[in-house]
Design a protein around this motif. Structure first.
Motif, PDB file in Angstrom:
ATOM      1  N   GLN A 151      -6.064   1.452  -7.689  1.00  0.00           N
ATOM      2  CA  GLN A 151      -5.302   0.920  -8.980  1.00  0.00           C
ATOM      3  C   GLN A 151      -3.930   0.410  -8.547  1.00  0.00           C
ATOM      4  N   LEU A 152      -3.312  -0.621  -9.175  1.00  0.00           N
ATOM      5  CA  LEU A 152      -2.125  -1.135  -8.975  1.00  0.00           C
ATOM      6  C   LEU A 152      -1.138  -0.260  -9.943  1.00  0.00           C
ATOM      7  N   ASN A 153       0.147   0.214  -9.307  1.00  0.00           N
ATOM      8  CA  ASN A 153       1.121   0.690 -10.031  1.00  0.00           C
ATOM      9  C   ASN A 153       1.849  -0.251 -10.898  1.00  0.00           C
ATOM     10  N   LEU A 154       1.374  -0.758 -12.076  1.00  0.00           N
ATOM     11  CA  LEU A 154       1.969  -1.727 -12.619  1.00  0.00           C
ATOM     12  C   LEU A 154       3.205  -1.301 -13.650  1.00  0.00           C
ATOM     13  N   PRO A 155       3.962  -2.199 -13.877  1.00  0.00           N
ATOM     14  CA  PRO A 155       5.267  -1.601 -14.724  1.00  0.00           C
ATOM     15  C   PRO A 155       4.667  -1.134 -16.063  1.00  0.00           C
ATOM     16  N   LYS A 156       5.374   0.238 -16.565  1.00  0.00           N
ATOM     17  CA  LYS A 156       4.829   0.622 -17.742  1.00  0.00           C
ATOM     18  C   LYS A 156       5.731  -0.204 -19.012  1.00  0.00           C
ATOM     19  N   ASN A 157       5.068   0.041 -19.989  1.00  0.00           N
ATOM     20  CA  ASN A 157       5.917  -0.634 -21.244  1.00  0.00           C
ATOM     21  C   ASN A 157       6.177  -2.100 -20.984  1.00  0.00           C
ATOM     22  N   SER A 158       5.434  -2.934 -20.457  1.00  0.00           N
ATOM     23  CA  SER A 158       5.552  -4.351 -20.295  1.00  0.00           C
ATOM     24  C   SER A 158       4.529  -5.246 -20.955  1.00  0.00           C
ATOM     25  N   ILE A 203       4.768  -5.195  -5.771  1.00  0.00           N
ATOM     26  CA  ILE A 203       3.847  -4.347  -6.636  1.00  0.00           C
ATOM     27  C   ILE A 203       3.324  -3.253  -5.655  1.00  0.00           C
ATOM     28  N   GLU A 204       3.512  -2.077  -5.964  1.00  0.00           N
ATOM     29  CA  GLU A 204       2.688  -0.983  -5.138  1.00  0.00           C
ATOM     30  C   GLU A 204       1.633  -0.315  -5.601  1.00  0.00           C
ATOM     31  N   THR A 205       0.689  -0.012  -4.871  1.00  0.00           N
ATOM     32  CA  THR A 205      -0.742   0.487  -5.335  1.00  0.00           C
ATOM     33  C   THR A 205      -0.207   2.011  -5.903  1.00  0.00           C
ATOM     34  N   PRO A 233      -4.758  -3.629  11.371  1.00  0.00           N
ATOM     35  CA  PRO A 233      -4.033  -3.076   9.974  1.00  0.00           C
ATOM     36  C   PRO A 233      -4.941  -3.105   8.984  1.00  0.00           C
ATOM     37  N   TYR A 234      -4.533  -2.253   7.897  1.00  0.00           N
ATOM     38  CA  TYR A 234      -5.517  -2.432   6.736  1.00  0.00           C
ATOM     39  C   TYR A 234      -5.384  -3.712   5.913  1.00  0.00           C
ATOM     40  N   ASP A 235      -6.573  -4.159   5.349  1.00  0.00           N
ATOM     41  CA  ASP A 235      -6.836  -5.197   4.831  1.00  0.00           C
ATOM     42  C   ASP A 235      -6.732  -4.954   3.179  1.00  0.00           C
ATOM     43  N   ILE A 236      -5.780  -5.464   2.703  1.00  0.00           N
ATOM     44  CA  ILE A 236      -5.814  -5.386   1.163  1.00  0.00           C
ATOM     45  C   ILE A 236      -6.177  -6.725   0.548  1.00  0.00           C
ATOM     46  N   THR A 237      -7.170  -6.708  -0.279  1.00  0.00           N
ATOM     47  CA  THR A 237      -7.651  -7.890  -1.059  1.00  0.00           C
ATOM     48  C   THR A 237      -7.510  -7.766  -2.573  1.00  0.00           C
ATOM     49  N   PRO A 238      -6.866  -8.545  -3.184  1.00  0.00           N
ATOM     50  CA  PRO A 238      -5.834  -9.581  -2.484  1.00  0.00           C
ATOM     51  C   PRO A 238      -4.646  -8.860  -2.127  1.00  0.00           C
ATOM     52  N   ASP A 239      -3.881  -9.730  -1.062  1.00  0.00           N
ATOM     53  CA  ASP A 239      -2.641  -9.038  -0.555  1.00  0.00           C
ATOM     54  C   ASP A 239      -1.397  -9.336  -1.521  1.00  0.00           C
ATOM     55  N   SER A 240      -1.702 -10.210  -2.518  1.00  0.00           N
ATOM     56  CA  SER A 240      -0.603 -10.418  -3.477  1.00  0.00           C
ATOM     57  C   SER A 240      -1.206 -10.543  -4.894  1.00  0.00           C
ATOM     58  N   LEU A 246       0.893  -1.230   0.046  1.00  0.00           N
ATOM     59  CA  LEU A 246       0.070  -0.187   0.004  1.00  0.00           C
ATOM     60  C   LEU A 246       0.874   1.299   0.053  1.00  0.00           C
ATOM     61  N   ASN A 247       0.707   2.134  -0.965  1.00  0.00           N
ATOM     62  CA  ASN A 247       1.337   3.302  -1.027  1.00  0.00           C
ATOM     63  C   ASN A 247       0.239   4.599  -0.824  1.00  0.00           C
ATOM     64  N   ALA A 248       0.217   5.066   0.424  1.00  0.00           N
ATOM     65  CA  ALA A 248      -0.944   5.832   0.889  1.00  0.00           C
ATOM     66  C   ALA A 248      -0.494   6.756   2.027  1.00  0.00           C
TER      67      ALA A 248
END
Length: 321
Positions: A206-213, A187-189, A164-171, A149-151
């Motif tokens: 949204q997930l911060n997915l790698p660009k140009n992949s 993978i960061e949000t 603690p914060y619940d992130i679903t899915p956590d991976s 989580l990036n917040a």
């Protein structure tokens, strides 16, 4: 009045003559187009490759975006379809290619199949360039990586989260070439900022997915963030101090024997917390020469408290001989 009526009739006749003229002109143009399109023409067209039946364990790398320049002889109607729709050639990775080292290789010797299966009887295949196509591939790897989580979340005074914060899915699963997937360990949000929070949190991030992949696939592109927000209050307890690692045959006197510990917890948990849930300890082995005090450390506290603090920085001691 009579003159105006006569003028209108003449104008109407002239307009009809003009309309008839343009109608015949249109018919002539259509006939000309059909005549042209009915004739056969020879031309070279660039075809993109539509890769089908690629083995699941392999992935074609993006630098293998091959094309074929194909010279065809066919009627104009067919050429018209190529003009409006970007033409593609299907290459079957089960039937049409050979696997050589880390590449799939398509050769011109397979070209006879194209004429019969993909162009039809009305199209004559004259030439294909280049003679061979090489598609680099890598082994597909599936790797599960944690979501981080990036917040920046700020709460209204007197409110906080008890758990603690619940992130679903956590991976999530990352699927792609081994050379790329092996480099991804988390993978960061996307960054989110929330202020003045005093009620439960429920957000899709949204997930911060790698660009140009383009060679990578991800099992998720978003995650759900949830948290239960409760009213919080400050607590304060007197906790006994213990000393460890005292040398044999050494007697210590120290002061104070109790220290105040402050903490932050939810109203629901406040009454369940007592001094027995905390442990403050000093390690005698950590003192330096000529040091006349010990440093208290909090070595135990409940998981339901936050911002725990010892309000005493030093524990004075003397060695009794």
């Amino acid at each position: 009045m009579i003159k105006k009526l006569k003028s209108d009739i003449i104008t109407s006749i002239k307009n009809k003559k003009i309309n008839v003229f343009f109608l015949f002109l249109l018919f002539a143009f259509i006939i000309l187009i059909f005549t042209k399109l009915s004739k056969e023409y020879t031309n070279t067209v660039t075809f993109n490759i539509n890769k089908i039946n690629v083995p699941q364990e392999n992935i074609i790398l993006n630098d293998s975006n091959a094309i074929l320049n194909i010279t065809l002889k066919t009627h104009g109607f067919k050429w018209l379809t190529y003009y409006f729709n970007k033409p593609k050639i299907a290459i079957d990775f089960v039937k049409d290619v050979n696997k050589i080292d880390s590449t799939f290789v398509w050769s011109k010797s397979k070209a006879y199949l194209l004429a019969s299966t993909q162009f039809g009887k009305q199209v004559e295949l004259l030439n294909i360039s280049p003679d061979t196509l090489v598609f680099r591939f890598d082994v597909n790897l599936v790797k599960k990586v944690p979501v981080i989580l990036n917040a920046d979340i700020k709460y209204t005074q007197g409110f906080d989260i008890a758990e603690p914060y619940d992130i679903t899915p956590d991976s999530i699963e990352v699927i792609g070439p081994n050379v790329l997937v092996s480099q991804i360990n988390r993978i960061e949000t996307e960054f989110i900022e929330i202020t003045d929070v005093k009620s439960d949190i429920k957000k899709v991030i949204q997930l911060n997915l790698p660009k140009n992949s383009k060679d990578l696939k991800f099992s998720n592109k978003t995650v759900n963030l949830t948290a239960t927000v409760e009213k919080f209050t400050e607590g304060k307890l007197k906790v006994p101090v213990s000393i460890k690692n005292i040398p044999n045959n050494t007697t210590l006197k120290y002061f104070p024997k109790f220290v105040n510990v402050t903490y932050y917890t939810s109203l629901n948990n406040f009454k369940t917390i007592g001094a027995k849930d905390f442990k403050v300890e000093c390690d005698f082995s950590k003192i330096t020469s000529n040091q006349s005090f010990l440093l208290p450390e909090l070595v135990k506290f409940p998981a339901t408290v936050k911002h725990v603090k010892i309000n005493q920085q030093h524990i004075e001691f003397i060695i009794v001989e």
